[in-house]
Design a protein around this motif. Structure first.
Motif, mmCIF file in Angstrom:
data_model
loop_
_atom_site.group_PDB
_atom_site.id
_atom_site.type_symbol
_atom_site.label_atom_id
_atom_site.label_comp_id
_atom_site.label_asym_id
_atom_site.label_seq_id
_atom_site.Cartn_x
_atom_site.Cartn_y
_atom_site.Cartn_z
ATOM 1 N N ALA A 118 82.310 -21.220 43.613
ATOM 2 C CA ALA A 118 82.059 -22.539 43.034
ATOM 3 C C ALA A 118 82.935 -22.753 41.803
ATOM 4 O O ALA A 118 83.521 -23.825 41.612
ATOM 5 N N THR A 119 83.060 -21.729 40.968
ATOM 6 C CA THR A 119 83.930 -21.811 39.796
ATOM 7 C C THR A 119 85.369 -22.042 40.228
ATOM 8 O O THR A 119 86.068 -22.903 39.704
ATOM 9 N N GLY A 174 86.366 -25.448 41.047
ATOM 10 C CA GLY A 174 86.457 -26.428 39.969
ATOM 11 C C GLY A 174 85.171 -26.725 39.222
ATOM 12 O O GLY A 174 85.149 -27.602 38.372
ATOM 13 N N ASP A 175 84.085 -26.030 39.520
ATOM 14 C CA ASP A 175 82.833 -26.310 38.822
ATOM 15 C C ASP A 175 82.752 -25.550 37.503
ATOM 16 O O ASP A 175 82.966 -24.341 37.474
ATOM 17 N N GLY A 176 82.404 -26.268 36.445
ATOM 18 C CA GLY A 176 82.081 -25.591 35.192
ATOM 19 C C GLY A 176 80.694 -24.979 35.312
ATOM 20 O O GLY A 176 80.023 -25.155 36.324
ATOM 21 N N PRO A 177 80.242 -24.254 34.267
ATOM 22 C CA PRO A 177 78.963 -23.535 34.358
ATOM 23 C C PRO A 177 77.767 -24.428 34.697
ATOM 24 O O PRO A 177 76.931 -24.048 35.514
ATOM 25 N N ARG A 223 77.636 -27.527 36.156
ATOM 26 C CA ARG A 223 77.728 -28.078 37.493
ATOM 27 C C ARG A 223 77.460 -27.011 38.554
ATOM 28 O O ARG A 223 76.794 -27.238 39.549
ATOM 29 N N ARG A 224 78.004 -25.818 38.293
ATOM 30 C CA ARG A 224 77.811 -24.722 39.229
ATOM 31 C C ARG A 224 76.325 -24.369 39.352
ATOM 32 O O ARG A 224 75.803 -24.141 40.431
ATOM 33 N N ARG A 238 74.623 -27.098 41.390
ATOM 34 C CA ARG A 238 75.018 -27.236 42.802
ATOM 35 C C ARG A 238 74.796 -25.961 43.609
ATOM 36 O O ARG A 238 74.668 -26.038 44.827
ATOM 37 N N ILE A 239 74.807 -24.811 42.962
ATOM 38 C CA ILE A 239 74.687 -23.562 43.726
ATOM 39 C C ILE A 239 73.444 -22.772 43.321
ATOM 40 O O ILE A 239 72.546 -22.538 44.125
#
Lengths: 310, 366
Positions: free
Chosen positions: A211-212, A215-218, A220-221, A224-225
């Motif tokens: 996820a990182t 493009g996901d920052g902490p 958002r990650r 979403r995950i």
């Protein structure tokens, strides 16, 4: 292979598995084998749960007359519940307080479970034991401990007064709804941490890296995950706390005061001082149905939300 | 390679895990559009290096540049690279479409545009019907392709692949190798590929860095790695090799004359120009470059007498081991079975080995 082999088994020779009539039955049917493994539990469940539950249902249609019962079936108790607002109000308050306690517990315990799952790499077991350590004491003891903490001259009040932050002790701390919610949240914490820890621990770390990487920052990650994948733990933690706390009567009895009384206290009184067992049975069943309905709605909503997020 | 050609530039990078030195002073330059492999056995630091490119590990010292930008201050989610994980890391709670579109969310595209891009990707990986499946309904090969699509849809400058074919069975792996190579040519993205499989690296790569103990041993094209390995480690890691001790007796006209123990006089152009006459060196030859004959070969001075030790029949080819006077280790020879093999040759039978000019390669270390 019939009775003879069974008798020969008695005369010292080792009995091959699956012989005898019962053995053959077990070998033939997987269901029979499963049932036989379950049978001790089933027996206890039947005696300890199904039978009392049946009695409760039957009794809720009876009427109390003095120290005896009128066993002619009637729905008068259920009508009574609808007519007298005290019952509904207490039920609503119980559900509300227990929801608050559940939300508080899950919100406070999630970070703890997260910390142990992701930031402890060695001796995780010790951390888990440390987290559950307070729960090695009796429930009653923990409730009393909170009485000491929240009391009129308790830890919090005397500390705040010594610091000069308040002049008179805070009265809302003890014998109030907030006291009950705080105590319930603490008393049931282990039941929230463990399932959430398990579901967080199970998350494959490479999913987080993926996820990182995409493009996901902490934050958002996490949304979403981590959160969706730990939802099973959150849901089971919520249910594990919500269901027993709604009917709890020890904590509200000791810390609730008049404002903090819950339906459990009333049910207890129906079977005790008020001596109206059929009404107590009716209240128990209504409480159970409400919890079941709420749990179902909760599961349905989380399922729906989970589908929408993904 | 000129510094300016480098698209990815790894400069003097070190990485310590506690007191363990995982990477020691590695400097590698990778060109744009190149299929570049990091090859080495497990624990050689290849995955650590790849993870440093992705940003999951930070170099203890040294710097990594991608497209001229130093990466030390850039967190992994802001780097112009994407990675295909060894375990594929397909999100289990999302279906195939949402997995592939995962990284697009940040790009603020219209739904229609996003759907088109996902459709194109599904087409590219040849799984157009699989959009609505969940991860647990997919085979290993399919997961691998989805992991690839999920990274490629973002059009990264560099795609990092951590042993992406390792978990597949042999047949599927060979098929995926061809597809991967074709895909790389189509999209033109720089691929950095980690593998421990030398054959895979040779098949796929434009260039390969052979790594051992946290260092790069040689960075070269597959042909040059095989034909002109710089030292014993590289030579023995890629393919098989016979090693001999020798001494340089003279150098003239880019050709070195070497006195080789057990073989006599050998000349070759494959040597490092820095070497001077009189130096003890190691000289090597591939098993398939030795020719086995029963009678003494004519018209060549490149020959030696020996004794058959063992033979192994492998179908398309046979391996022979020949003892030479003066050296304890038997020499390995690999020959294609052009004619029907007539049983194993007798042991102790005297035979001749010969070789073409320049078949030998002089290695750095003596």
């Amino acid at each position: 292979m019939s009775g003879e082999s069974a008798t020969s088994a008695n005369s010292g020779s080792p009995k091959p598995p699956g012989t005898g009539r019962l053995g053959r039955l077990l070998q033939r049917s997987e269901a029979a084998r499963g049932l036989s493994l379950l049978s001790p539990t089933l027996l206890i469940m039947f005696i300890g749960v199904a039978v009392p539950f049946g009695i409760l249902i039957v009794m809720s249609f009876w009427t109390q007359i003095g120290f005896g019962f009128d066993t002619s079936p009637t729905v008068a108790n259920y009508e009574n519940f609808g007519e007298r607002p005290i019952y509904g109000a207490l039920l609503k308050r119980s559900l509300w307080m227990s929801s608050a306690a559940t939300a508080a517990t899950v919100l406070l315990c999630y970070p703890m479970a997260y910390f142990v799952a992701f930031h402890i790499h060695r001796n995780k077991m010790i951390w888990i034991v440390l987290i559950t350590l307070p729960f090695w004491t009796s429930y009653l003891l923990r409730v009393f401990a909170w009485k000491v903490v929240l009391g009129y001259e308790g830890v919090i009040n005397s500390a705040l007064m010594t610091l000069g932050l308040i002049k008179a002790p805070l009265e809302f701390l003890l014998y109030s709804q907030s006291a009950v919610v705080i105590t319930l949240a603490h008393a049931w914490a282990a039941f929230a941490i463990l399932p959430m820890y398990v579901s967080l621990e199970k998350i494959d770390k490479s999913l987080l890296e993926a996820a990182t990487d995409l493009g996901d920052g902490p934050v958002r990650r996490f949304l979403r995950i981590t959160l969706p994948l730990s939802m099973p733990g959150v849901i089971s933690a919520s249910l594990l706390i919500f269901i027993p706390t709604t009917g709890d009567y020890i904590t509200p009895a000791l810390l609730g005061g008049p404002d903090g009384a819950m339906i459990g206290n009333l049910i207890q009184k129906q079977f005790g001082a008020i001596n109206n067992w059929p009404m107590g049975a009716t209240l128990s069943i209504i409480l159970m149905l409400s919890i079941a309905a709420i749990a179902l709605v909760f599961m349905f909503v989380t399922n729906f939300v989970r589908k929408r997020i993904s | 390679m000129k510094q300016s050609d480098a698209y990815i530039s790894i400069r003097n990078v070190n990485k310590l895990f506690g007191s363990f030195q995982a990477i020691s002073d590695v400097s590698i330059d990778i060109r744009q559009g190149e299929f570049f492999s990091l090859l080495g056995s497990s624990g050689c630091g290849k995955t650590t290096l790849l993870r440093m490119l992705a940003g999951f590990e930070m170099p203890t010292s040294g710097e990594i540049f991608i497209d001229g930008q130093p990466m030390s201050e850039v967190p992994p989610h802001r780097r112009p690279v994407n990675m295909v994980f060894q375990s594929y890391a397909i999100f289990p709670h999302l279906n195939v479409r949402d997995n592939i579109a995962y990284g697009l969310r940040k790009r603020k595209l219209s739904r229609a545009k996003r759907d088109t891009m996902v459709d194109e990707m599904l087409e590219l990986i040849k799984l157009p019907e699989y959009g609505d499946r969940k991860a647990n309904q997919l085979s290993g090969g399919q997961r691998q392709r989805i992991a690839l699509a999920r990274a490629l849809i973002l059009r990264p400058k560099v795609l990092l692949l951590d042993e992406p074919l390792g978990a597949l069975d042999k047949q599927l792996r060979e098929q995926m190798q061809l597809e991967l190579r074709a895909l790389q040519k189509t999209v033109g993205i720089t691929f950095v590929f980690v593998t421990h499989d030398q054959e895979e690296a040779l098949t796929l790569s434009d260039r390969i860095a052979v790594m051992a103990n946290g260092r790069e041993l040689q960075v070269d094209t597959p042909t040059r790695l095989y034909e002109r390995p710089v030292n014993r480690d590289v030579a023995s890691f890629i393919g098989n090799m016979n090693f001999f001790e020798g001494k340089i007796t003279g150098i003239s006209d880019h050709r070195a004359s070497v006195d080789v123990k057990g073989l006599g006089h050998v000349t070759t152009t494959n040597f490092d120009a820095k070497l001077k006459p009189g130096v003890d060196i190691c000289i090597a030859i591939r098993p398939e470059k030795l020719i086995l004959t029963e009678n003494e070969p004519r018209n060549t001075g490149n020959k030696a007498r020996g004794q058959m030790d063992k033979a192994a029949y492998l179908g398309e080819r046979s391996h022979y081991y020949v003892r030479l006077d003066g050296i304890s280790q038997p020499v390995a020879i690999s020959a294609q079975n052009r004619q029907r093999a007539e049983g194993a040759p007798e042991e102790k039978r005297p035979i001749w080995i010969s070789w073409e000019d320049d078949a030998f390669v002089v290695l750095e270390d003596g």
